[in-house]
Design an enzyme around this catalytic site. Structure first.
Site, PDB file in Angstrom:
ATOM      1  CD  GLU A  49      -2.197  -2.496   1.511  1.00 25.75           C
ATOM      2  OE1 GLU A  49      -3.234  -2.772   2.112  1.00 25.75           O
ATOM      3  OE2 GLU A  49      -1.487  -2.613   2.412  1.00 25.75           O
ATOM      4  CB  THR A  50       1.257   4.370  -1.832  1.00 27.08           C
ATOM      5  OG1 THR A  50       2.575   3.643  -2.670  1.00 27.08           O
ATOM      6  CG2 THR A  50       1.816   5.838  -1.822  1.00 27.08           C
TER       7      THR A  50
END
Length: 332
Positions: A49-50
């Site tokens: 994830e970002t």
């Protein structure tokens, strides 16, 4: 817009060692990015994830966050929340933060402990229900597990801690270590039911768990640390009456010294009894991937929310002293 025009910080969460934990990208100034641009950045970064800070009230220490895997938006991500909180605390100072996420408000307390910054997120209210027979059968088939592989004392559930996670307890550490699942089958099953990861656990003691979290729907075979699943695990253990013994009440609502310990407080009977304070458990994750992670989970019998604590450290060679801009390197 791609990462070539967007500054991305890189941190790894639930560790103090850059070689451990779960890496997350962080964009501290994403106000100008639309959904397609955020997805493109997350895909280019390539981490599970970002996190994107889409709005902020820095004096009020309140920030809006969105999370993207390389394939899709995720309503909530624990390790990217911890990483973002630590990145912000390093720039505006430790203390309380409030994150507005698609899953709801997430209070986070940050403090410096032993030269590193720790963050404790408080989840949205957790819940848990028994897995239905057809859900369990399909899960076991996709995982290539048998019913005899399960721990009979920890029944299969579907747990929620901001997003949904099936929880399956392995009957042995060897079963957990030998992860070899059918990626297309598990991806299809998870997409059908709206599950984010599958939390596979092995209970070593009442307050100590090993975990592995397949995440094929996000384009990642496995997560080295999953804060949302850890929150869901706390709610699951509360629901089935298997929390470790409670700790003495201290009135402390911050991260606590437990963030750096290797074994959770409370190693007695798994019913949450024995003290007037919350139950504390340790989750060890990422060890079978070579990226060991440590998550501390704190559960109050009278609060459906769960606290998850961990450190995070930068993977970039340098930090800009200003809020919102990274001077770190490009993809690596």
């Amino acid at each position: 817009m791609t990462e070539t025009t967007t500054d991305v910080l890189r941190y790894t969460a639930f560790t103090t060692d850059p070689a451990g934990g779960n890496p997350a990208g962080i964009v501290l100034d994403a106000a100008g990015l639309d959904e397609s641009a955020m997805l493109a950045v997350a895909a280019e970064v390539g981490y599970s994830e970002t996190a994107f800070v889409t709005a902020r009230d820095t004096p009020g220490r309140r920030f809006s966050l969105r999370y993207f895997s390389p394939r899709a938006e995720v309503a909530f991500c624990g390790h990217a929340t911890v990483a973002t909180a630590v990145a912000l605390a390093e720039r505006i100072g430790p203390g309380p933060l409030l994150f507005d996420t698609p899953a709801g408000e997430i209070p986070v307390h940050t403090e410096r402990t032993g030269g590193a910054v720790a963050a404790t997120l408080t989840s949205v209210p957790t819940s848990s229900r028994p897995a239905e027979e057809e859900e369990l059968a399909a899960l076991l088939d996709a995982l290539r597990w048998r019913r005899e592989d399960l721990d009979p004392e920890l029944p299969p559930h579907i747990a929620y801690g901001g997003v949904y996670h099936p929880v399956l307890a392995a009957g042995s550490r060897e079963r957990l270590a030998a992860l070899d699942y059918d990626i297309p089958a598990l991806t299809t099953l998870m997409q059908r039911h709206g599950w984010t990861t599958v939390q596979l656990i092995r209970r070593e003691a009442a307050g100590l768990f090993h975990a592995r979290d397949p995440f094929p729907v996000g384009g990642v075979v496995e997560d080295p640390a999953t804060g949302a699943a850890a929150a869901a695990l706390g709610g699951y253990l509360r629901t089935i009456g298997r929390l470790p013994a409670s700790t003495p009440a201290t009135g402390h609502g911050g991260t606590g010294a437990e963030a750096g310990t290797g074994v959770a407080a409370g190693d007695g009977a798994g019913d949450g009894a024995g003290g007037s304070g919350p139950a504390v458990l340790t989750v060890r994750q990422g060890e079978d991937m070579g990226r060991p992670s440590l998550l501390t989970v704190t559960v109050d019998q009278h609060d459906p929310r769960v606290r998850v604590t961990g450190h995070a450290v930068s993977l970039d060679s340098s930090l800009d002293s200003s809020l919102g801009i990274s001077s770190g390197p490009g993809p690596r």
